[in-house]
Motif scaffolding. Sequence first.
Motif, short mmCIF file in Angstrom:
data_model
loop_
_atom_site.label_atom_id
_atom_site.label_comp_id
_atom_site.label_asym_id
_atom_site.label_seq_id
_atom_site.Cartn_x
_atom_site.Cartn_y
_atom_site.Cartn_z
N LYS A 11 9.91 -6.89 2.28
CA LYS A 11 11.01 -7.72 3.32
C LYS A 11 10.18 -8.67 3.93
CE LYS A 11 13.85 -3.68 3.82
NZ LYS A 11 14.47 -2.62 4.83
N PRO A 12 10.70 -9.88 3.84
CA PRO A 12 10.02 -11.00 4.71
C PRO A 12 10.00 -10.52 6.17
CG PRO A 12 12.17 -11.83 3.61
CD PRO A 12 12.17 -10.19 3.33
N GLY A 13 8.92 -10.67 6.86
CA GLY A 13 8.66 -10.29 8.11
C GLY A 13 7.88 -8.94 8.32
N GLU A 14 7.75 -8.31 7.08
CA GLU A 14 7.13 -6.91 7.27
C GLU A 14 5.56 -7.34 6.78
OE1 GLU A 14 8.74 -4.15 4.57
OE2 GLU A 14 9.91 -3.33 6.02
N TRP A 15 4.69 -6.88 7.66
CA TRP A 15 3.30 -7.22 7.72
C TRP A 15 2.58 -6.10 7.78
CZ3 TRP A 15 1.62 -11.91 6.60
CH2 TRP A 15 2.66 -12.97 6.73
N TYR A 16 1.53 -5.79 6.82
CA TYR A 16 0.72 -4.63 6.70
C TYR A 16 -0.73 -5.05 6.86
CZ TYR A 16 4.96 -2.53 4.99
OH TYR A 16 6.42 -1.97 4.88
N TYR A 17 -1.86 -3.99 7.13
CA TYR A 17 -3.12 -4.20 7.04
C TYR A 17 -3.50 -3.20 5.90
CZ TYR A 17 -8.01 -4.60 7.75
OH TYR A 17 -9.29 -4.89 7.70
N CYS A 18 -4.11 -3.78 4.80
CA CYS A 18 -4.68 -2.95 3.67
C CYS A 18 -5.96 -2.71 3.76
CB CYS A 18 -4.56 -3.88 2.25
SG CYS A 18 -5.12 -3.06 0.80
N LEU A 19 -6.05 -1.11 4.00
CA LEU A 19 -7.44 -0.54 3.96
C LEU A 19 -8.42 -0.75 2.85
CD1 LEU A 19 -5.93 2.71 5.53
CD2 LEU A 19 -7.04 0.79 6.80
N GLU A 20 -7.63 -0.69 1.54
CA GLU A 20 -8.45 -1.24 0.51
C GLU A 20 -9.30 -2.58 0.45
OE1 GLU A 20 -10.04 -0.39 -3.49
OE2 GLU A 20 -8.83 1.07 -1.96
N HIS A 21 -8.32 -3.49 0.85
CA HIS A 21 -8.73 -5.08 0.66
C HIS A 21 -9.38 -5.57 2.15
CE1 HIS A 21 -5.84 -4.48 -3.06
NE2 HIS A 21 -7.08 -4.64 -3.57
N LYS A 22 -9.07 -4.74 2.93
CA LYS A 22 -9.48 -5.02 4.50
C LYS A 22 -9.02 -6.48 4.70
CE LYS A 22 -13.59 -2.33 4.46
NZ LYS A 22 -13.01 -1.26 3.99
N LYS A 23 -7.53 -6.81 4.48
CA LYS A 23 -6.79 -8.08 4.71
C LYS A 23 -5.24 -7.70 5.29
CE LYS A 23 -5.31 -9.26 0.35
NZ LYS A 23 -5.34 -10.55 -0.54
N VAL A 24 -4.79 -8.79 5.68
CA VAL A 24 -3.42 -8.55 6.23
C VAL A 24 -2.62 -9.16 4.78
CG1 VAL A 24 -1.68 -9.70 7.68
CG2 VAL A 24 -3.82 -9.16 8.67
N ALA A 40 5.24 -6.24 13.09
CA ALA A 40 6.24 -7.46 13.34
C ALA A 40 5.62 -8.82 12.88
CB ALA A 40 6.85 -7.54 14.63
N SER A 41 4.41 -8.83 12.97
CA SER A 41 3.69 -10.22 12.65
C SER A 41 2.17 -10.23 12.21
CB SER A 41 3.35 -11.08 14.24
OG SER A 41 2.57 -10.35 15.01
#
Length: 79
Positions: A11-24, A40-41
């Motif tokens: 969904k637009p506006g959903e942000w995650y931190y990927c543990l595999e790729h170590k990036k947002v 949220a950001s």
Amino acid sequence: MALFKKRTVGKPGEWYYCLEHKKVEEGPDCPGKDRFGPYASPQEAQHAMELAAERNLEWENDPRWHDSSKTDSGGAEED
């Protein structure tokens, strides 16, 4: 019929931190087991690992998780 549908698009506006790729990442690009979020950001997601480290430290030092009243000084349980 599947109980849970796999979302392939975030969904637009959903942000995650990927543990595999170590990036947002925006949206759930990676499997749930490999990410923290949603945030949220992108700035909040960028600090996901710092927040997790702070929370882990708080839990490790929380006296409610360390019940010393059941053991004596030698480490044996009392009756």
